[in-house]
Design a protein around this motif. Sequence first.
Motif, PDB file in Angstrom:
ATOM      1  N   SER A 366      34.359  44.311  56.376  1.00  0.00           N
ATOM      2  CA  SER A 366      33.799  42.930  55.935  1.00  0.00           C
ATOM      3  C   SER A 366      34.766  42.354  55.279  1.00  0.00           C
ATOM      4  O   SER A 366      34.503  40.993  55.018  1.00  0.00           O
ATOM      5  N   VAL A 367      35.330  42.860  54.303  1.00  0.00           N
ATOM      6  CA  VAL A 367      36.678  42.233  53.507  1.00  0.00           C
ATOM      7  C   VAL A 367      37.465  41.400  54.240  1.00  0.00           C
ATOM      8  O   VAL A 367      37.818  40.024  54.054  1.00  0.00           O
ATOM      9  N   GLY A 523      31.236  43.573  51.320  1.00  0.00           N
ATOM     10  CA  GLY A 523      32.488  43.163  51.633  1.00  0.00           C
ATOM     11  C   GLY A 523      32.918  41.821  51.050  1.00  0.00           C
ATOM     12  O   GLY A 523      34.148  41.733  50.503  1.00  0.00           O
TER      13      GLY A 523
END
Length: 604
Positions: A366-367, A523
């Motif tokens: 998600s980052v 994230g």
Amino acid sequence: MSCLNIVQKNRVEEKTMKQQEEERTFDGSVDKHGRPAVRRSTGSWFAGVLILVNQGLATLAFFGVGVNLVLFLTRVMGQDNAEAANSVSKWTGTVYIFSLLGAFLSDSYWGRYKTCAIFQAIFVVGLVSLSLTSYIFLVKPSGCGDEKTPCTSHSTIHVVLFYLSIYLIALGNGGYQPNIATFGADQFDEDHSKESHSKVSFFSYFYLALNLGSLFSNTILGYYEDKGMWALGFWASAGSAIVALILFLVGTPRYRHFIPKGNPLSRFCQVIVAALRKWKTEVPSSDDKLHEVDGKELAQYGDRKILHTHGFKFLDKAAVITSKEYTLEGKDLGINPWRLCSVTQVEEVKCVLRLLPIWLCTILYSVVFTQMASLFVEQGAAMKTTIAGFHIPPASMSSFDILSVAAFIFIYRRVLDPLVARFRKSSPRGLTELQRMGIGLIIAIMAMIAAGLVEHFRLKHVQKDCPKCSSTLSIFWQVPQYVLIGASEVFMYVGQLEFFNGQTPDGLKSFGSALCMTSISLGNYVSSLLVSIVMKISTSDKMPGWIPGNLNKGHLDRFYFLLAALTSADLVVYLVTANWYKYIKFEERNGTNNGEMNEEFRLV
């Protein structure tokens, strides 16, 4: 003769009762009055399509704000690039943190229908508030907020109104999102041969609807907002959200529902307390000696027994029967739930504990994903954005991500999945959810490498005599990184939705979808923290840092390569945890609907 008539009458009544019984769903779902759901008049694709359209319109509304929020913060609110990227990450993270609140209220008290309706109403209020605030206070003078015309400074009250509005949007969308996906899946009976296949397909169509909804906001709305017509874009989002809510309410008579099972936190705490109280007790070797509830009692509400597993053995102590567990209350023999829990209740806790390592491994993905709404847009704004005199809004490049999602959903469902199933006899459905999520991580690494290479060459095409000018490298060089992100979403996020929904107990389905949302939330927070750390380390007296206000003086490519390296390390950890994971095993339902009318659950 009268005896013959009575026999014939009894046979007709038995046949009628049997037909009525067959018409009911097998999974324990109920209609809006709390009666067992009738298959022909509730649920299925009529309700499913309404929910898909609702999701598409709500997504259009949400991304009408979110996709260009980083530019609104820099051009209208006066923030620099790093501050704006962090603000967007924190806001997006908060959206998905609220998904836990929505899932808790849904699974425990309100049910998915009521939760969706309430949070969509909050979502509409937030969008209308933002539209009014922008039109009256923020976008002044009229037409400001494009690349050339700066907006005037804002008073504290105007800034407070802006943040109140966008966080109302975060609350509404966050509480709605995990429940609408699960509510849509509720419309299909997983114990019915035909509807079970539709339920699996629904998650792919759901994610497709989500992306198609954002296509309009990323292109048409993004174009007008980039030109400084922010209020128009926000009003369009508000209108879309209002239509979405109306359509959702129109389908009320046709929806299937599941009765909320009560506060899951108390059930979890009971298992922990009961196990701690009997920490010296030995667990019997035979599963039959552990306490379990009557299957008919569970089946009445559509629940299933969870078969005993041998992991987390300490928790099994909560289901060990000893003489201290029983207390006499008058003439009834009662069981103290804080001393003795059922095997199914213990397995619920085990399910969540097994999911956590997988969930943690999805956070770093998600980052990577969140860069599309922040640094990808800022990178595109520093490139050549005109083609034959036509200006390409940087945020509209995410339309290639959406087209990629649509294409790869088709490729996976129609080509890859059947092909894998043909060559793998052990897996008739093709790739498992865990395998697809692993493939999503691999493609995400490729996306970050592509983004880093594009930034490397973008810097080489910056005019030396004009360091503040945009690079001469065309913005269309960003297409590969957007396409790769879209492909990774199909494998990661669609796989996540199916995995967490299928691997959570019957009373925690919204919580399963919320796990997917909260991984996106964390994230975003990790992305914000990572940007801050990188800027602090890379900034010195002579160096402005990797992500300065003027990207031509920075090294955004190094940040992308750092993300590729971190995601590679995360992939290694994921492979270990995925190999360790044991799939949940439910007891089969008997194929009939044992549910009686429930007077406690009514929507109207």
